[in-house]
Every structure is written in C-alpha cells, then in structure tokens.
Write a protein that holds these residues in place. Structure first.
Motif, PDB file in Angstrom:
ATOM      1  N   ASN A 127       0.508   9.458  -6.989  1.00 17.65           N
ATOM      2  CA  ASN A 127      -0.903   9.523  -6.035  1.00 17.65           C
ATOM      3  C   ASN A 127       0.523   9.110  -4.233  1.00 17.65           C
ATOM      4  N   THR A 128       1.484   9.484  -4.311  1.00 16.29           N
ATOM      5  CA  THR A 128       2.218   8.776  -3.246  1.00 16.29           C
ATOM      6  C   THR A 128       1.915   8.974  -1.437  1.00 16.29           C
ATOM      7  N   GLY A 129       0.447  10.524  -1.412  1.00 13.14           N
ATOM      8  CA  GLY A 129       0.685  10.932  -0.079  1.00 13.14           C
ATOM      9  C   GLY A 129      -0.581  10.131  -0.223  1.00 13.14           C
ATOM     10  N   ALA A 130      -1.624   9.423  -1.222  1.00 14.69           N
ATOM     11  CA  ALA A 130      -2.627   8.843  -0.628  1.00 14.69           C
ATOM     12  C   ALA A 130      -2.080   7.698  -0.705  1.00 14.69           C
ATOM     13  N   HIS A 131      -0.767   6.912  -1.112  1.00 17.32           N
ATOM     14  CA  HIS A 131      -0.444   5.119  -0.729  1.00 17.32           C
ATOM     15  C   HIS A 131      -0.240   5.563   0.865  1.00 17.32           C
ATOM     16  N   GLN A 132       0.507   6.806   1.265  1.00 11.66           N
ATOM     17  CA  GLN A 132       0.957   6.743   2.401  1.00 11.66           C
ATOM     18  C   GLN A 132      -0.219   6.746   3.725  1.00 11.66           C
ATOM     19  N   PHE A 133      -1.625   7.358   3.449  1.00  9.99           N
ATOM     20  CA  PHE A 133      -2.719   7.150   3.891  1.00  9.99           C
ATOM     21  C   PHE A 133      -3.106   6.245   3.995  1.00  9.99           C
ATOM     22  N   TYR A 134      -3.089   5.375   2.804  1.00  2.71           N
ATOM     23  CA  TYR A 134      -4.050   3.541   2.981  1.00  2.71           C
ATOM     24  C   TYR A 134      -2.485   2.081   4.038  1.00  2.71           C
ATOM     25  N   GLU A 135      -1.230   2.675   3.574  1.00  3.44           N
ATOM     26  CA  GLU A 135      -0.845   2.133   4.295  1.00  3.44           C
ATOM     27  C   GLU A 135      -0.623   2.824   5.926  1.00  3.44           C
ATOM     28  N   LYS A 136      -1.414   3.520   6.334  1.00  4.10           N
ATOM     29  CA  LYS A 136      -1.808   4.412   8.514  1.00  4.10           C
ATOM     30  C   LYS A 136      -2.864   3.767   8.814  1.00  4.10           C
ATOM     31  N   LEU A 137      -3.416   3.244   7.206  1.00  2.00           N
ATOM     32  CA  LEU A 137      -4.705   3.046   7.565  1.00  2.00           C
ATOM     33  C   LEU A 137      -4.850   1.067   8.068  1.00  2.00           C
ATOM     34  N   GLY A 138      -3.541   0.780   7.671  1.00  2.00           N
ATOM     35  CA  GLY A 138      -3.756  -0.636   8.024  1.00  2.00           C
ATOM     36  C   GLY A 138      -3.398  -2.000   6.243  1.00  2.00           C
ATOM     37  N   ALA A 139      -3.778  -0.777   5.394  1.00  2.00           N
ATOM     38  CA  ALA A 139      -4.238  -1.486   4.456  1.00  2.00           C
ATOM     39  C   ALA A 139      -2.530  -2.246   3.917  1.00  2.00           C
ATOM     40  N   GLU A 140      -2.676  -2.897   3.410  1.00  2.00           N
ATOM     41  CA  GLU A 140      -1.331  -2.956   2.174  1.00  2.00           C
ATOM     42  C   GLU A 140      -1.332  -3.147   0.662  1.00  2.00           C
ATOM     43  N   ILE A 141      -0.187  -3.623  -0.345  1.00  2.00           N
ATOM     44  CA  ILE A 141      -0.479  -3.603  -1.202  1.00  2.00           C
ATOM     45  C   ILE A 141      -0.693  -4.676  -1.520  1.00  2.00           C
ATOM     46  N   GLU A 142      -1.692  -5.269  -2.593  1.00  2.00           N
ATOM     47  CA  GLU A 142      -1.343  -6.655  -2.658  1.00  2.00           C
ATOM     48  C   GLU A 142      -0.642  -7.105  -3.898  1.00  2.00           C
ATOM     49  N   ARG A 143      -0.539  -6.251  -4.513  1.00  2.00           N
ATOM     50  CA  ARG A 143       0.016  -6.628  -5.940  1.00  2.00           C
ATOM     51  C   ARG A 143       0.588  -5.306  -6.520  1.00  2.00           C
ATOM     52  N   MET A 144       0.917  -5.584  -7.865  1.00  2.00           N
ATOM     53  CA  MET A 144       1.664  -3.913  -8.505  1.00  2.00           C
ATOM     54  C   MET A 144       1.523  -4.634  -9.962  1.00  2.00           C
ATOM     55  N   GLU A 145       0.527  -3.951 -10.840  1.00  2.00           N
ATOM     56  CA  GLU A 145       0.311  -3.948 -12.461  1.00  2.00           C
ATOM     57  C   GLU A 145       1.489  -2.278 -12.867  1.00  2.00           C
ATOM     58  N   GLY A 146       2.676  -3.099 -13.089  1.00  2.00           N
ATOM     59  CA  GLY A 146       3.472  -2.107 -13.429  1.00  2.00           C
ATOM     60  C   GLY A 146       3.407  -1.100 -11.936  1.00  2.00           C
ATOM     61  N   ALA A 147       4.111   0.218 -12.697  1.00  2.00           N
ATOM     62  CA  ALA A 147       4.035   1.067 -11.466  1.00  2.00           C
ATOM     63  C   ALA A 147       2.198   1.268 -10.525  1.00  2.00           C
ATOM     64  N   ARG A 148       1.184   0.822 -10.847  1.00  2.00           N
ATOM     65  CA  ARG A 148      -0.109   1.127 -10.157  1.00  2.00           C
ATOM     66  C   ARG A 148       0.049   0.100  -9.251  1.00  2.00           C
ATOM     67  N   PRO A 149      -0.355   0.245  -7.500  1.00  2.00           N
ATOM     68  CA  PRO A 149      -0.639  -0.495  -6.774  1.00  2.00           C
ATOM     69  C   PRO A 149      -1.944  -0.889  -6.183  1.00  2.00           C
ATOM     70  N   PHE A 150      -2.203  -1.825  -5.957  1.00  2.00           N
ATOM     71  CA  PHE A 150      -3.741  -2.483  -5.591  1.00  2.00           C
ATOM     72  C   PHE A 150      -2.997  -2.592  -4.476  1.00  2.00           C
ATOM     73  N   PHE A 151      -4.374  -1.767  -3.699  1.00  2.00           N
ATOM     74  CA  PHE A 151      -4.580  -2.218  -2.171  1.00  2.00           C
ATOM     75  C   PHE A 151      -5.315  -2.555  -1.862  1.00  2.00           C
ATOM     76  N   ARG A 152      -5.545  -3.939  -0.775  1.00  2.00           N
ATOM     77  CA  ARG A 152      -6.451  -4.584  -0.070  1.00  2.00           C
ATOM     78  C   ARG A 152      -6.279  -4.365   1.875  1.00  2.00           C
TER      79      ARG A 152
END
Length: 156
Positions: A127-152
């Motif tokens: 869901n790369t569209g969601a990833h871009q949306f979250y990053e625009k909000l100011g969320a950061e990827i805190e960690r990755m589990e394999g290819a799965r991002p965890f946002f903060r």
C-alpha cells in the motif's frame, strides 16, 4: 463531515466497516484470514464496562464513510501512554477527498487529550499510496519487519 467516537449503537456499522477493511487488506496482501468478530463481541469489547479499544466514525450526512479503531498502550520505562492504530479505512468512493486526513487528525486529537506521546501503526508493504500519505502527515517509519513498515507519528 463529522468525526465522532462510536457508541454501542454503532456496532453493526462498525462490523460492516471492519468487513470492508478486511477485503481491502486482502487486496493489498496484508490479510488473508476471515473476520470472526460479531456485533455481540464488538458491543462487549468496545462498549462494555472495560473497553479494550475505541472507534472513531467519519460520517457524511449521517452515513458512515470511514472509521479508525485504536487502543492505548503504556510504556513502563518511559511512563508514557501511546496509541496503537489498528484499523483506518475510508470507503472506496470517498478516498482522496481528505477524509483520511480528518480521521488521522481526530486520532491525533485523542492522543493530545490523553497526553499520549505518539501514535503507531503498520501498513501493508503493497500500500505505497498509504505510505506516502502517512509520511506527508509527518509520520516516520520507526522500523521494518521484512518489507512491512511500522509508522510512528509523534504528538507534540
């Protein structure tokens, strides 16, 4: 448009939205199971004497067009509460109209009012569209589990 905390009377609506979210997640290869919750479980676990989670409903002209389901976490080391965002969904025909932003702002408002330090969640790697949306909000990827991002998303 109105975002509000869900009540017990919204349990059927929440179940329908959860089922939509499961279908969306299946399409994004983020979930391959079946929904086993029921209206009765939702009533007991979200609206009973000890709610385990909370839901926000986004409505347009009284009709639910999205929801967010979240619960609080607590860090004994920092002494800070935080919010785990379990589900976020805007129905298909309402996407890309700012409704997801309204839901995220409402969750941030919940976090601020409870002095939570941050909001955390994960998203399908597809869901790369969601990833871009979250990053625009100011969320950061805190960690990755394999290819799965965890946002903060920090709360000031």
């Amino acid at each position: 448009m109105k975002v509000r905390l869900a009540t017990k009377e919204d349990s059927e609506t929440l179940l329908a939205l959860i089922q939509l979210k499961a279908g969306f997640d299946r399409n994004m290869k983020g979930f391959n199971g079946e929904v086993s919750t029921t209206v009765e479980k939702i009533e007991r676990t979200l609206f009973g004497d000890l709610p385990f989670a909370h839901a926000l409903l986004l409505e347009i002209e009284g009709k639910a067009q999205g929801f967010a389901l979240f619960h609080y976490r607590y860090s004994s080391f920092s002494g800070d509460p935080s919010i785990w965002l379990d589900d976020l969904l805007v129905v298909d025909e309402q996407r890309s109209k700012g409704l997801g932003l309204a839901l995220m702002k409402a969750i941030k408002s919940q976090a601020e009012s409870t002095l939570a330090s941050h909001i955390a969640w994960t998203a399908s790697p597809h869901n790369t569209g969601a990833h871009q949306f979250y990053e625009k909000l100011g969320a950061e990827i805190e960690r990755m589990e394999g290819a799965r991002p965890f946002f903060r998303w920090s709360v000031s």
